[in-house]
Motif scaffolding. Sequence first.
Motif, PDB file in Angstrom:
ATOM      1  N   MET A 188      -5.758  15.424  -5.042  1.00  0.00           N
ATOM      2  CA  MET A 188      -6.559  14.502  -4.265  1.00  0.00           C
ATOM      3  C   MET A 188      -6.405  13.070  -4.798  1.00  0.00           C
ATOM      4  O   MET A 188      -6.384  12.128  -4.024  1.00  0.00           O
ATOM      5  CB  MET A 188      -8.021  14.941  -4.306  1.00  0.00           C
ATOM      6  N   THR A 189      -6.295  12.943  -6.115  1.00  0.00           N
ATOM      7  CA  THR A 189      -6.135  11.614  -6.717  1.00  0.00           C
ATOM      8  C   THR A 189      -4.835  10.969  -6.273  1.00  0.00           C
ATOM      9  O   THR A 189      -4.801   9.772  -5.950  1.00  0.00           O
ATOM     10  CB  THR A 189      -6.194  11.720  -8.258  1.00  0.00           C
ATOM     11  N   VAL A 190      -3.764  11.749  -6.223  1.00  0.00           N
ATOM     12  CA  VAL A 190      -2.465  11.208  -5.800  1.00  0.00           C
ATOM     13  C   VAL A 190      -2.559  10.700  -4.364  1.00  0.00           C
ATOM     14  O   VAL A 190      -2.079   9.602  -4.053  1.00  0.00           O
ATOM     15  CB  VAL A 190      -1.350  12.273  -5.951  1.00  0.00           C
ATOM     16  N   TRP A 191      -3.180  11.474  -3.494  1.00  0.00           N
ATOM     17  CA  TRP A 191      -3.307  11.041  -2.100  1.00  0.00           C
ATOM     18  C   TRP A 191      -4.192   9.815  -1.967  1.00  0.00           C
ATOM     19  O   TRP A 191      -3.926   8.933  -1.144  1.00  0.00           O
ATOM     20  CB  TRP A 191      -3.798  12.191  -1.218  1.00  0.00           C
ATOM     21  N   ALA A 192      -5.228   9.715  -2.767  1.00  0.00           N
ATOM     22  CA  ALA A 192      -6.076   8.523  -2.752  1.00  0.00           C
ATOM     23  C   ALA A 192      -5.245   7.288  -3.116  1.00  0.00           C
ATOM     24  O   ALA A 192      -5.341   6.243  -2.470  1.00  0.00           O
ATOM     25  CB  ALA A 192      -7.251   8.684  -3.712  1.00  0.00           C
ATOM     26  N   GLY A 193      -4.415   7.411  -4.147  1.00  0.00           N
ATOM     27  CA  GLY A 193      -3.543   6.308  -4.540  1.00  0.00           C
ATOM     28  C   GLY A 193      -2.539   5.955  -3.463  1.00  0.00           C
ATOM     29  O   GLY A 193      -2.271   4.777  -3.205  1.00  0.00           O
ATOM     30  N   ARG A 194      -1.984   6.969  -2.820  1.00  0.00           N
ATOM     31  CA  ARG A 194      -1.023   6.716  -1.739  1.00  0.00           C
ATOM     32  C   ARG A 194      -1.687   5.981  -0.575  1.00  0.00           C
ATOM     33  O   ARG A 194      -1.089   5.083   0.026  1.00  0.00           O
ATOM     34  CB  ARG A 194      -0.421   8.026  -1.251  1.00  0.00           C
ATOM     35  N   ILE A 195      -2.910   6.367  -0.265  1.00  0.00           N
ATOM     36  CA  ILE A 195      -3.628   5.685   0.822  1.00  0.00           C
ATOM     37  C   ILE A 195      -3.904   4.236   0.445  1.00  0.00           C
ATOM     38  O   ILE A 195      -3.738   3.323   1.267  1.00  0.00           O
ATOM     39  CB  ILE A 195      -4.926   6.443   1.175  1.00  0.00           C
ATOM     40  N   LEU A 196      -4.321   3.990  -0.804  1.00  0.00           N
ATOM     41  CA  LEU A 196      -4.535   2.613  -1.261  1.00  0.00           C
ATOM     42  C   LEU A 196      -3.249   1.802  -1.142  1.00  0.00           C
ATOM     43  O   LEU A 196      -3.264   0.653  -0.684  1.00  0.00           O
ATOM     44  CB  LEU A 196      -5.038   2.593  -2.702  1.00  0.00           C
ATOM     45  N   MET A 197      -2.130   2.402  -1.538  1.00  0.00           N
ATOM     46  CA  MET A 197      -0.848   1.698  -1.456  1.00  0.00           C
ATOM     47  C   MET A 197      -0.467   1.427  -0.005  1.00  0.00           C
ATOM     48  O   MET A 197       0.029   0.343   0.320  1.00  0.00           O
ATOM     49  CB  MET A 197       0.240   2.503  -2.168  1.00  0.00           C
ATOM     50  N   PHE A 198      -0.707   2.391   0.875  1.00  0.00           N
ATOM     51  CA  PHE A 198      -0.402   2.195   2.294  1.00  0.00           C
ATOM     52  C   PHE A 198      -1.250   1.070   2.882  1.00  0.00           C
ATOM     53  O   PHE A 198      -0.734   0.188   3.581  1.00  0.00           O
ATOM     54  CB  PHE A 198      -0.638   3.493   3.084  1.00  0.00           C
ATOM     55  N   LEU A 199      -2.567   1.095   2.604  1.00  0.00           N
ATOM     56  CA  LEU A 199      -3.445   0.053   3.136  1.00  0.00           C
ATOM     57  C   LEU A 199      -3.054  -1.323   2.618  1.00  0.00           C
ATOM     58  O   LEU A 199      -3.050  -2.304   3.368  1.00  0.00           O
ATOM     59  CB  LEU A 199      -4.902   0.364   2.788  1.00  0.00           C
ATOM     60  N   ALA A 200      -2.702  -1.407   1.347  1.00  0.00           N
ATOM     61  CA  ALA A 200      -2.288  -2.687   0.768  1.00  0.00           C
ATOM     62  C   ALA A 200      -0.994  -3.177   1.401  1.00  0.00           C
ATOM     63  O   ALA A 200      -0.870  -4.356   1.759  1.00  0.00           O
ATOM     64  CB  ALA A 200      -2.124  -2.545  -0.740  1.00  0.00           C
ATOM     65  N   THR A 201      -0.038  -2.284   1.555  1.00  0.00           N
ATOM     66  CA  THR A 201       1.242  -2.663   2.158  1.00  0.00           C
ATOM     67  C   THR A 201       1.041  -3.086   3.611  1.00  0.00           C
ATOM     68  O   THR A 201       1.601  -4.101   4.049  1.00  0.00           O
ATOM     69  CB  THR A 201       2.246  -1.498   2.067  1.00  0.00           C
ATOM     70  N   ALA A 202       0.235  -2.332   4.350  1.00  0.00           N
ATOM     71  CA  ALA A 202      -0.041  -2.690   5.746  1.00  0.00           C
ATOM     72  C   ALA A 202      -0.705  -4.058   5.824  1.00  0.00           C
ATOM     73  O   ALA A 202      -0.368  -4.872   6.694  1.00  0.00           O
ATOM     74  CB  ALA A 202      -0.926  -1.628   6.390  1.00  0.00           C
ATOM     75  N   HIS A 203      -1.624  -4.326   4.895  1.00  0.00           N
ATOM     76  CA  HIS A 203      -2.286  -5.635   4.872  1.00  0.00           C
ATOM     77  C   HIS A 203      -1.267  -6.748   4.620  1.00  0.00           C
ATOM     78  O   HIS A 203      -1.243  -7.745   5.346  1.00  0.00           O
ATOM     79  CB  HIS A 203      -3.367  -5.671   3.793  1.00  0.00           C
ATOM     80  N   LEU A 204      -0.443  -6.573   3.606  1.00  0.00           N
ATOM     81  CA  LEU A 204       0.523  -7.616   3.259  1.00  0.00           C
ATOM     82  C   LEU A 204       1.543  -7.855   4.371  1.00  0.00           C
ATOM     83  O   LEU A 204       1.853  -8.996   4.701  1.00  0.00           O
ATOM     84  CB  LEU A 204       1.223  -7.260   1.951  1.00  0.00           C
ATOM     85  N   VAL A 205       2.049  -6.793   4.962  1.00  0.00           N
ATOM     86  CA  VAL A 205       3.049  -6.933   6.031  1.00  0.00           C
ATOM     87  C   VAL A 205       2.417  -7.593   7.256  1.00  0.00           C
ATOM     88  O   VAL A 205       2.981  -8.529   7.835  1.00  0.00           O
ATOM     89  CB  VAL A 205       3.671  -5.563   6.381  1.00  0.00           C
ATOM     90  N   THR A 206       1.238  -7.120   7.645  1.00  0.00           N
ATOM     91  CA  THR A 206       0.579  -7.658   8.836  1.00  0.00           C
ATOM     92  C   THR A 206       0.201  -9.122   8.665  1.00  0.00           C
ATOM     93  O   THR A 206       0.485  -9.946   9.532  1.00  0.00           O
ATOM     94  CB  THR A 206      -0.677  -6.833   9.169  1.00  0.00           C
ATOM     95  N   THR A 207      -0.441  -9.452   7.553  1.00  0.00           N
ATOM     96  CA  THR A 207      -0.875 -10.835   7.369  1.00  0.00           C
ATOM     97  C   THR A 207       0.309 -11.781   7.169  1.00  0.00           C
ATOM     98  O   THR A 207       0.251 -12.928   7.609  1.00  0.00           O
ATOM     99  CB  THR A 207      -1.863 -10.969   6.199  1.00  0.00           C
ATOM    100  N   THR A 208       1.367 -11.306   6.551  1.00  0.00           N
ATOM    101  CA  THR A 208       2.558 -12.147   6.415  1.00  0.00           C
ATOM    102  C   THR A 208       3.185 -12.392   7.781  1.00  0.00           C
ATOM    103  O   THR A 208       3.589 -13.522   8.090  1.00  0.00           O
ATOM    104  CB  THR A 208       3.577 -11.509   5.452  1.00  0.00           C
ATOM    105  N   ALA A 209       3.246 -11.366   8.610  1.00  0.00           N
ATOM    106  CA  ALA A 209       3.787 -11.537   9.964  1.00  0.00           C
ATOM    107  C   ALA A 209       2.930 -12.511  10.772  1.00  0.00           C
ATOM    108  O   ALA A 209       3.464 -13.359  11.503  1.00  0.00           O
ATOM    109  CB  ALA A 209       3.872 -10.188  10.668  1.00  0.00           C
ATOM    110  N   LEU A 210       1.620 -12.417  10.635  1.00  0.00           N
ATOM    111  CA  LEU A 210       0.727 -13.307  11.382  1.00  0.00           C
ATOM    112  C   LEU A 210       0.730 -14.731  10.838  1.00  0.00           C
ATOM    113  O   LEU A 210       0.408 -15.675  11.555  1.00  0.00           O
ATOM    114  CB  LEU A 210      -0.702 -12.761  11.350  1.00  0.00           C
ATOM    115  N   SER A 211       1.094 -14.893   9.578  1.00  0.00           N
ATOM    116  CA  SER A 211       1.049 -16.208   8.929  1.00  0.00           C
ATOM    117  C   SER A 211       2.424 -16.825   8.723  1.00  0.00           C
ATOM    118  O   SER A 211       2.533 -17.841   8.040  1.00  0.00           O
ATOM    119  CB  SER A 211       0.356 -16.073   7.566  1.00  0.00           C
ATOM    120  N   HIS A 212       3.451 -16.247   9.285  1.00  0.00           N
ATOM    121  CA  HIS A 212       4.821 -16.693   8.995  1.00  0.00           C
ATOM    122  C   HIS A 212       5.048 -18.170   9.270  1.00  0.00           C
ATOM    123  O   HIS A 212       5.838 -18.814   8.600  1.00  0.00           O
ATOM    124  CB  HIS A 212       5.843 -15.834   9.741  1.00  0.00           C
ATOM    125  N   ALA A 213       4.345 -18.741  10.220  1.00  0.00           N
ATOM    126  CA  ALA A 213       4.539 -20.161  10.547  1.00  0.00           C
ATOM    127  C   ALA A 213       4.108 -21.071   9.394  1.00  0.00           C
ATOM    128  O   ALA A 213       4.574 -22.207   9.292  1.00  0.00           O
ATOM    129  CB  ALA A 213       3.758 -20.512  11.808  1.00  0.00           C
TER     130      ALA A 213
END
Length: 134
Positions: free
Chosen positions: A1-26
């Motif tokens: 369960m701990t491994v999956w919790a970490g994977r979810i945290l990593m996914f959410l962080a990556t999704a945040h960084l990719v999305t906000t970078t795409a929205l802020s590219h200008a």
Amino acid sequence: MTVWAGRILMFLATAHLVTTTALSHAHLSAFLQGDLWLPEHGLSDLSPELGAYWLTVGSFGLPLLLLGAVVVSTGRAGRTLPPYLGWGLVAWTLAGSLLLEPTPMILVLIPAGMLIAARRRAGDGTAAAPRVRA
């Protein structure tokens, strides 16, 4: 369960960084040109460039990604994390979600709950034995 919790945290962080970078590219070129240094109105009146910075490079994204990686490696070693980590994530997520809606930040409650549950299970003596890698 701990491994999956970490994977979810990593996914959410990556999704945040990719999305906000795409929205802020200008605004990204302003980062490299030094436009963020000594802003005219300080930090109390954010320019679009400063807002883009706080959504991307200055956001919680990278630290959350690193925390997720630590959680994954801890879980793979068969260990659980202290309860304050899960509860701290709960408090941070609820505070952030109450201040800004709609926000996907509420999803951090999932891995936080998983970390709390994993710790409670380990406290009951039912934690999985550490894995040995060949």
